[in-house]
Motif scaffolding. Structure first.
Motif, PDB file in Angstrom:
ATOM      1  N   ALA A  16     -58.029  39.782  72.046  1.00  0.00           N
ATOM      2  CA  ALA A  16     -58.582  39.210  70.813  1.00  0.00           C
ATOM      3  C   ALA A  16     -58.823  37.706  70.966  1.00  0.00           C
ATOM      4  O   ALA A  16     -59.850  37.183  70.516  1.00  0.00           O
ATOM      5  CB  ALA A  16     -57.645  39.484  69.637  1.00  0.00           C
ATOM      6  N   ARG A  20     -62.362  35.651  70.800  1.00  0.00           N
ATOM      7  CA  ARG A  20     -62.564  34.531  69.878  1.00  0.00           C
ATOM      8  C   ARG A  20     -63.056  33.290  70.601  1.00  0.00           C
ATOM      9  O   ARG A  20     -63.883  32.544  70.104  1.00  0.00           O
ATOM     10  CB  ARG A  20     -61.251  34.231  69.155  1.00  0.00           C
ATOM     11  N   ASP A  22     -64.666  33.261  73.396  1.00  0.00           N
ATOM     12  CA  ASP A  22     -65.790  33.625  74.268  1.00  0.00           C
ATOM     13  C   ASP A  22     -65.424  33.348  75.726  1.00  0.00           C
ATOM     14  O   ASP A  22     -66.145  32.674  76.467  1.00  0.00           O
ATOM     15  CB  ASP A  22     -67.071  32.868  73.872  1.00  0.00           C
ATOM     16  N   GLU A 150     -55.490  39.382  64.718  1.00  0.00           N
ATOM     17  CA  GLU A 150     -56.396  38.292  64.311  1.00  0.00           C
ATOM     18  C   GLU A 150     -55.634  37.136  63.670  1.00  0.00           C
ATOM     19  O   GLU A 150     -56.008  35.970  63.848  1.00  0.00           O
ATOM     20  CB  GLU A 150     -57.490  38.815  63.386  1.00  0.00           C
ATOM     21  N   VAL A 153     -54.116  35.258  66.546  1.00  0.00           N
ATOM     22  CA  VAL A 153     -55.158  34.473  67.216  1.00  0.00           C
ATOM     23  C   VAL A 153     -55.474  33.216  66.407  1.00  0.00           C
ATOM     24  O   VAL A 153     -55.632  32.129  66.978  1.00  0.00           O
ATOM     25  CB  VAL A 153     -56.419  35.331  67.470  1.00  0.00           C
ATOM     26  N   ASP A 154     -55.560  33.334  65.083  1.00  0.00           N
ATOM     27  CA  ASP A 154     -55.802  32.154  64.237  1.00  0.00           C
ATOM     28  C   ASP A 154     -54.754  31.074  64.517  1.00  0.00           C
ATOM     29  O   ASP A 154     -55.085  29.890  64.674  1.00  0.00           O
ATOM     30  CB  ASP A 154     -55.759  32.518  62.749  1.00  0.00           C
ATOM     31  N   VAL A 157     -55.264  29.593  68.116  1.00  0.00           N
ATOM     32  CA  VAL A 157     -56.439  28.711  68.186  1.00  0.00           C
ATOM     33  C   VAL A 157     -56.140  27.366  67.538  1.00  0.00           C
ATOM     34  O   VAL A 157     -56.502  26.305  68.062  1.00  0.00           O
ATOM     35  CB  VAL A 157     -57.691  29.388  67.575  1.00  0.00           C
ATOM     36  N   GLN A 166     -60.489  27.029  63.607  1.00  0.00           N
ATOM     37  CA  GLN A 166     -61.799  27.646  63.330  1.00  0.00           C
ATOM     38  C   GLN A 166     -61.669  28.710  62.295  1.00  0.00           C
ATOM     39  O   GLN A 166     -61.092  29.671  62.374  1.00  0.00           O
ATOM     40  CB  GLN A 166     -62.374  28.235  64.622  1.00  0.00           C
TER      41      GLN A 166
END
Length: 166
Positions: A16, A20, A22, A150, A153-154, A157, A166
């Motif tokens: 994931a 996110r 890329d 997710e 991941v938030d 990040v 983001q």
């Protein structure tokens, strides 16, 4: 760099996070299996843990030197002193998972040779032994119990150096 115990979500979160950002994901356990041409469980049985750890050290060192994307480091790689030194030079995300959740996620997974026999007891022992190392290497600790990938991941990040949430 993602580190954590078996069942912490390194592969799932790694995929994931790579999506996110890329970027590509290097899962060191998957790369070891690819190079050896067999599953990790077979490496342990046929070649021994020492051989597996040597392969693991090689894959992690190469990844840390040259990989441009996300790296999900196998749970036991942090036992190697040279790997710990290498990781200290990177942004390391420790995916923390509660024992009960890790036990549910890992279950009776025969692909995890260090948990063969009595997986719950062995997992608890493994977590207790490795916890101080995970915590000591972490640039940031991100809980994964009861969190969707997710959400995790938030959090990751937002912790990355030079990145704006983001």
């Amino acid at each position: 760099m993602l580190i954590g115990s078996p069942g912490s979500g390194k592969s799932t979160v790694g995929e994931a996070l790579a999506g996110r950002l890329d970027a590509d994901l290097l899962c060191t356990d998957t790369e070891i299996e690819k190079r050896a041409g067999k599953p990790i469980g077979d490496i342990f049985i046929e070649d021994g843990e020492e051989h597996f750890r040597a392969l693991e050290r090689e894959v992690v060192a190469e990844g840390l030197r040259a990989w441009e994307g996300v790296i999900a480091v196998g749970g036991g790689a942090i036992l190697d002193e040279d790997t710990r030194k290498d990781l200290a030079e990177h942004h390391v995300v420790y995916l923390q998972v509660d024992f009960g959740e890790a036990a549910k996620r890992v279950g009776m997974d025969v692909a995890r040779p260090l948990l063969s026999g009595n997986p719950r007891t062995k997992l608890r022992k493994l977590l207790n032994e490795r916890l101080p190392i995970y915590e000591g290497l972490a640039s940031v600790t991100v809980p994964t119990t009861d969190h969707h990938p997710e959400e995790i991941v938030d959090t990751i990040v937002s912790s990355l150096p030079g990145r704006v949430d983001q």
